[in-house]
Scaffold this active site. Structure first.
Site, short mmCIF file in Angstrom:
data_model
loop_
_atom_site.label_atom_id
_atom_site.label_comp_id
_atom_site.label_asym_id
_atom_site.label_seq_id
_atom_site.Cartn_x
_atom_site.Cartn_y
_atom_site.Cartn_z
N PHE A 87 42.77 30.48 29.82
CA PHE A 87 44.04 29.77 29.99
C PHE A 87 43.73 28.27 29.98
CE2 PHE A 87 47.67 28.15 32.39
CZ PHE A 87 48.71 28.90 31.89
N ASP B 51 38.51 33.79 37.31
CA ASP B 51 39.94 33.55 37.49
C ASP B 51 40.62 34.92 37.49
OD1 ASP B 51 42.68 33.15 37.04
OD2 ASP B 51 42.31 31.21 36.09
N TYR C 119 51.82 34.34 42.51
CA TYR C 119 53.20 34.46 42.02
C TYR C 119 53.33 35.44 40.86
CZ TYR C 119 51.24 30.79 39.00
OH TYR C 119 50.41 30.07 38.19
N LYS C 120 52.19 35.91 40.30
CA LYS C 120 52.26 36.85 39.18
C LYS C 120 52.33 38.27 39.75
CE LYS C 120 50.18 33.58 36.00
NZ LYS C 120 48.93 32.97 35.51
N ARG D 143 54.77 39.42 24.89
CA ARG D 143 53.95 39.90 26.00
C ARG D 143 54.81 40.66 27.01
NH1 ARG D 143 50.65 35.84 29.94
NH2 ARG D 143 52.78 35.19 30.37
C1 LIG Z 1 48.90 31.54 35.35
C2 LIG Z 1 47.52 31.03 35.16
C3 LIG Z 1 47.11 29.81 35.69
C4 LIG Z 1 48.11 28.89 36.34
O1 LIG Z 1 47.54 27.91 37.15
P1 LIG Z 1 48.48 27.16 38.19
O2 LIG Z 1 47.63 26.12 38.78
O3 LIG Z 1 48.98 28.17 39.17
O4 LIG Z 1 49.64 26.58 37.42
C5 LIG Z 1 45.78 29.47 35.60
N1 LIG Z 1 44.88 30.28 34.96
C6 LIG Z 1 45.26 31.45 34.42
C7 LIG Z 1 44.26 32.31 33.75
C8 LIG Z 1 46.58 31.85 34.49
O5 LIG Z 1 46.97 32.98 33.90
#
Ligand SMILES: *Cc1c(COP(=O)(O)O)cnc(C)c1O
Length: 398
Positions: A113, A184, A209-210, A357
């Site tokens: 990401f 992560d 939050y996911k 998705r």
């Molecule tokens: C959703 C997501 C994030 C989001 O990071 P935030 O700091 O919460 O905005 C980071 N890494 C991955 C792999 C994600 O899927």
């Protein structure tokens, strides 16, 4: 056995909606509004500043950390909650680089990401020259783990395709070469069984939050292996991680030998109230049962889409054991097609350039939802509804 009809009843999903986006933002637990009102009326309003002691606010970073830890195979006292995932990734990678001062390579992959990579780029601007962030294809990560690598930083489950790295194999190879590992868990925590302790990982971070359903902007978490914590020098050395925050000492001393040192500043206690309600939904959920159910539902979904939706191709591995808990299909007209689905109350999302998705979340989805979603998708394709003008304009959030 986990009763998934019971867990489904714990969530508020609008009438007629099929919500396949719990991988981006989990739905609201029905108990959350009462919990937040209770916090307002019976904690903040009544206790005010005393609430930090009387209501345990000060240590909720740790009590909530342990509840998440139970879902990801962490030891007690090895996770704290707070801040954002981006910040927690920064902390973890900074700690790795400080622990491996003679090594200059951070190894990630090009499926990661973007924010994870951006945080490392930013961190490297603060370091002396000579660091190298490598982003090979995910399949080439293993062979690029060498004695040069300080830190292997990976997202276990690819946010686009759902492909899952072999956590244990990567950790074993990294450790054999003297490298540290940061995972992560954005698409792992609450999605698949994770065994941080059993895999002997060094660091991990994730968001709530996911798949954990903690609400929009809910706080992140960080894990540090207990065997490392005493040597981790917090790069973000905030007062909340100090050995004695209320001494108001002018010099920073990290909380000795405790995960508390990864705390930074005053956390959002109102968000913690919602997250507590969300974590209640996980009480009694067996992660192996959740995984079995997720594989059942993903298999059904892929089978139905492939049989009834020509033009869509599965992204990521066909072997469900090599995936997380979301399924993506490539489709040239993925964006308007997703908008047409959303207009029919089937909610997924779109990731550029062509990925549709769908989060497969057994806590609140069943076979009827899966079949119902594919019915609507196949109608949209058959009738070419996605060609309508109204589905072509892009919003800021896709
Ligand atoms: C959703 C997501 C994030 C989001 O990071 P935030 O700091 O919460 O905005 C980071 N890494 C991955 C792999 C994600 O899927």
């Amino acid at each position: 056995m986990t009763d998934f009809t019971k867990t489904k009843a714990l969530f508020q999903i609008p009438e007629g909606m099929i919500y396949l986006n719990g991988n981006s933002l989990g739905p609201m637990p029905k108990s959350a509004p009462d919990r937040i009102l209770d916090f307002m009326h019976n904690e903040w309003a009544t206790d005010l500043i005393k609430g930090w002691n009387t209501k345990g606010w000060f240590m909720q970073t740790n009590t909530l950390g342990d509840r998440i830890g139970a879902l990801v195979g962490a030891e007690e006292d090895s996770i704290v909650v707070g801040d954002t995932l981006s910040i927690k990734i920064f902390q973890a990678v900074a700690a790795c680089l400080a622990l491996r001062p003679d090594r200059k390579v951070i190894l990630s992959d090009n499926g990661n990401f973007p924010t994870d990579l951006y945080m490392v780029e930013g961190l490297l601007k603060l370091k002396e020259a000579g660091y190298d962030l490598r982003t090979p294809n995910p399949d080439d990560v293993m062979e690029q783990i060498t004695d040069e690598v300080a830190c292997v930083m990976l997202t276990e489950v690819d946010y686009r395709t759902g492909r899952k790295h072999d956590m244990k194999a990567i950790i074993d190879k990294a450790h054999a070469h003297g490298a540290l590992v940061v995972w992560d868990l954005a698409h792992s925590a609450g999605a698949i069984p994770v065994d941080l302790s059993g895999c002997d990982t060094d660091f991990a971070a994730g968001c709530t939050y996911k798949f954990l359903n903690g609400g929009p902007g809910a706080p992140a978490f960080i894990y540090v292996a207990p065997r490392l914590i005493a040597d981790v020098e917090p790069a973000l050395s905030g007062w909340y991680g100090h050995a004695a925050p209320f001494d108001f000492d002018l010099n920073y001393r990290p909380m000795p030998n405790k995960i508390d040192r990864m705390r930074i500043g005053t956390p959002s206690i109102a968000s913690f109230a919602i997250l507590e309600a969300a974590m209640d939904a996980w009480d009694g959920v067996d992660m192996q049962a959740l995984r079995a159910r997720s594989i059942e539902l993903m298999t059904l979904f892929v089978g139905e889409v492939e049989a009834r939706c020509p033009g869509l191709t599965l992204a990521g591995p066909r072997d469900m054991n090599a995936r997380g808990s979301h399924v993506s299909f490539r489709f040239e007209h993925g964006y308007p097609c997703m908008q047409a689905l959303i207009a029919k109350k089937v909610i997924g999302d779109f990731r550029a350039p062509d990925i549709m998705r769908f989060g497969i979340t057994p806590l609140f989805l069943d076979e009827d939802d899966i079949r119902g979603a594919v019915d609507i998708l196949s109608d949209i394709l058959k009738n070419e509804t996605w060609k309508e003008e109204r589905f072509q304009t892009r919003s800021a959030v896709t």
